[in-house]
Design a protein around this motif. Structure first.
Motif: not given
Length: 185
Positions: A23-29, A167-173, A32-41
């Motif tokens: 559950v935890i990994l699926s929700v986080f994934m 987290l690296c992706g979300f926080l810009g690390w 991340c998928g939403i944020k990654d889609g925005n980054i790809v755009q």
């Protein structure tokens, strides 16, 4: 190798831990998928702007070359330098304009290219996160079937790496899995 699957698991705590992990990994994934889609755009927009900028730069450099060549030809072939002076003055203004525009256009195109590269780092982070979390979920599922605690530990290790990369992706690390990207890219 046979794995016996029974309707009644022997170790309920293992199954609970697997369920919580999934559950935890699926929700986080999913996040991340939403944020990654925005980054790809944003990457697509930056790449498009970069290509457009370089095209405009190239067109300006071509116009500069044509104007310089025309100026030389008019100056060389003009029968009456007085009559050619206004035409040459106009061409000189165009040459000055193109010389001023070209560096600005190159800088803008380079900035868009740099933005694409910066976004690509975060896209790679989310891709690594997705791969690690998918692997973790698969291993966790097998650990429940095999009733193996060490497999759940392996799933947690992959999951921890996936969470870290997300987290690296979300926080810009700036951490970039260069080796992993090189192997898979």
């Amino acid at each position: 190798m046979e794995i016996e699957v029974s309707a009644e698991a022997k170790d309920k705590s293992l199954n609970r831990n697997v369920a919580i992990t999934v559950v935890i990994l699926s929700v986080f994934m999913g996040l991340c998928g939403i944020k990654d889609g925005n980054i790809v755009q944003a990457m697509q927009a930056a790449q498009s702007a970069s290509v457009d900028g370089w095209n405009e730069y190239q067109a300006t450099r071509t116009k500069l070359h044509i104007a310089e060549t025309s100026r030389v030809q008019i100056a060389a072939l003009a029968a009456d330098p007085v009559r050619a002076a206004p035409v040459l003055a106009t061409i000189d203004r165009d040459i000055a304009k193109y010389r001023a525009e070209a560096p600005r256009l190159a800088a803008q195109a380079k900035a868009q290219s740099d933005q694409y590269d910066a976004l690509n780092v975060h896209d790679d982070q989310f891709d690594a996160s997705d791969a690690a979390i998918s692997t973790a979920i698969s291993i966790a599922a097998v650990s429940a079937l095999a009733e193996s605690g060490w497999l759940l530990g392996a799933a947690w290790a992959f999951g921890a790496f996936g969470l870290f990369m997300g987290l690296c992706g979300f926080l810009g690390w700036g951490f970039h899995p260069a080796l992993l990207s090189g192997l898979l890219g």
